[in-house]
Design a protein around this motif. Structure first.
Motif: not given
Lengths: 433, 433
Positions: A409, A412-413, A418, A421, A425, B258
């Motif tokens: 996460e 990815a951020r 997004e 992530g 999440t 993604s």
């Protein structure tokens, strides 16, 4: 006359750099012609291949005749004398035994985070092997390309071999049969590469193309790379012999000539700790060049690209060898295994005086398709790995995702991806972290 | 709207072929420009690189400034917040642990003929890693390229990363430091590839170049191939998810997005045994596309190249997957390991619902540099093998030469390579056969 160098000479470094940088191949620029041939085969399929075969190989065929029938193959194989058949079979057995040992293992393990990881090897489904026609139609190359493919588990292996004016080499047919080749087509040139890569009505496309060829074949392989896999683009052959003074000069001369006779652009280099031995080898070469069948080719190669280098000691020899990164390296010294440990870049090493390079060309077991033109710095000879590919495997348990998901996460951020992530999440939320 | 297909539809085969053949990338033809840049760097060295950096990156540098100093690197690394640093370190540890297991073994054995055979793996001496600048400057890619090189034993690892207008990504610096990179240069484009391949006054040449880049970088890598080794030329990213109806549609939607968020040319495909689930995923995608930061890119990819395919059963799913040969394959089914056994061609497989593909991009351990555009049919993801090469070894005893030398003589004669045969004959004569 080859060049004679000595590491104690003042100008050695400059001369050695010249040797390293010598451009031995002047490939004609056939890229436009090849692009046209490939486009033609993609558009017109069989018809294009047949037209080009009529034009370049002076051979009028129907689509059905492109492929050798089982009967034809059997007839050609029956023409091979027993001695040649036995030699091919011994070579094939030894090459197969060596390459079976190359088969890599699948792996799977579960780490302390609870992640099950690993990989699995699978063969290429279909491969094509280009075999040159005419003078360079070597049955040994058929074995060296086809056997690793079959050991790897390639399901369908097709050969293309041009037969200019209908001329067929029975040993090529027998080598293909011994190696387990599934289909043989009497076509060649860029049109054969295009047919293998894109398929035609009569020839199904393959996934990987290997094998040597002329400038047209090399350019075609470069062009179809990406659509299919290819092996290396081989340049002219090379040998480096490192020998002390305790060798028969004639043996070493013959080893040097066995590369030189391939091609006027081939290169044969001797590095020796004994300047007198170097001169004796040079004399032995001159003697052999009076009688060898291919003496004109061998003499031109030796004159233009040959070298005899005298060094202070074997450490210096190893260091020069590593700069040359030779395709073939013979170590004719009293402790070849010890010297071998100092070699960082070489396609194949032949250890000791009883291992002439020619053994490796035919029956030793290792592959004779090797990196040329100093590419042993970064590449390897042909192997079963060229016909396999690896799929990586990952399986997270919920605990594993809890342990490592937060780092995904964060990263990815940081990369502004997004959805990457959020895909983690959403699952972590379900696990109530 | 993505395309919706069902294997029970009459037109399915034609539609699937269209999907397979979709050309997603339209690379500009920059080959002439790149050829000019490479020639310029070869001729003028540093001066050319500096001029081109001023022109393309709007950055005036001296030759000394091309390389980041240790102090500069330390300053950038210090800017990285603790959470990002910890995430990079966890990722690096896991990637390193996975790739250490890939290290192949040397082998040596003596066969029944008395021939000692084997091979030895050695690392590439020096490697260069291209890291894109700006938006696509991913620290995770630095880890994925640099760690396998260092695990393989590459002695010198240089990175080039352009810094347009002087913009530096501190996480790229930290990833390089964690991975053990030796040199970092603030240059990019074809000029960086040329500098790595041929060397300049300030940048020593390498033997292998890996890493992603734009059309200029890709064209430059193709051109220097042969002088140095290169990794694959990667195309736009792809994911295939095979899911039964027992999944959260939103999770699968995020997994598809993604990939889609990477690039308008990316491709996301869902194959499901449950048509209703397929529609639910499509709805979930539409919902996510209202809010994702990169929704415009993701929406374009999903609209132009996305697909939802309903199949009769998982065998059919595996068969379609093998035709697609996807870069990334998620198996979100009750028995992912069983389904995985039926997969022949895929870059990486993610097993079960707790393994979103994003885990593999960052922290799973396997490499995220994977074969695109159906090339998983014949190639593999990046690994330690890309930074190693194999030297084959052969040593004949006199008995071994007696046993197999005669076959080499026969085959050499059949190929009209007389010196090859004589190099064996001379030795056999000494042994009195």
């Amino acid at each position: 006359m080859p060049v004679f160098l000595n590491t104690t000479d003042a100008g050695f470094e400059a001369d050695f750099e010249t040797l390293l940088g010598a451009k031995r191949e002047d490939s004609p620029d056939v890229d436009d012609v090849v692009a046209g041939i490939i486009a033609d085969v993609r558009t017109r399929g069989d018809a294009a291949v047949l037209d080009l075969t009529a034009k370049f190989d002076r051979l009028e065929l129907s689509a059905e005749q492109m492929r050798f029938s089982a009967e034809e193959i059997a007839q050609y194989c029956a023409q091979v004398p027993p001695a040649e058949r036995a030699a091919l079979e011994q070579a094939a057995d030894r090459i197969r035994a060596y390459h079976i040992r190359q088969m890599p293992a699948d792996e799977s393990w579960t780490d302390e985070a609870g992640a099950t990881l690993g990989w699995r090897w699978t063969p290429v489904s279909a491969a094509g092997l280009y075999v040159p026609g005419g003078l360079a139609s070597y049955p040994s190359s058929v074995l060296m390309n086809a056997i690793p493919a079959k050991v790897a588990g390639v399901g369908r292996l097709a050969i293309t071999v041009p037969t200019p004016d209908g001329q067929v080499n029975p040993l090529v047919m027998l080598a293909a049969q011994i190696a387990g080749v599934d289909e043989i087509y009497r076509i060649g040139g860029a049109q054969a590469v295009a047919a293998l890569a894109y398929g035609t009505e009569s020839i199904a496309a393959v996934d990987k193309i290997t094998g040597p060829g002329n400038a047209f074949v090399a350019a075609a392989k470069r062009r179809v790379f990406g659509k299919v896999g290819i092996d290396m683009i081989a340049g002219p052959s090379e040998i480096l012999v490192i020998a002390d003074g305790e060798n028969d000069p004639d043996w070493i001369a013959l080893d040097l000539m066995s590369q030189a006779e391939h091609d006027e652009s081939a290169q044969s280099i001797l590095i020796t700790t004994d300047a007198g031995f170097g001169r004796a080898v040079s004399d032995a070469v001159d003697n052999r060049l009076t009688s060898l069948e291919r003496r004109e080719i061998a003499a031109a190669s030796w004159r233009d690209y040959g070298a005899v280098i005298t060094v202070r000691d074997l450490d210096e020899a190893a260091a020069l060898s590593n700069r040359l990164a030779p395709e073939h390296l013979e170590l004719c010294v009293s402790d070849p295994d010890g010297l071998s440990e100092k070699i960082e870049h070489a396609g194949a090493i032949f250890l000791g005086q009883w291992t002439p390079e020619a053994i490796g060309d035919y029956v030793g077991g290792p592959n004779h398709v090797l990196p040329t033109a100093r590419s042993a710095r970064f590449s390897s000879g042909l192997s079963v790995l060229d016909f396999l590919k690896r799929t990586t495997l990952a399986k997270m348990s919920p605990d594993a995702l809890r342990a490592i998901g937060p780092s995904a996460e964060v990263l990815a951020r940081s990369e502004s991806l997004e959805a990457h992530g959020l895909s983690v999440t959403a699952r972590l939320n379900k696990l109530n972290r």
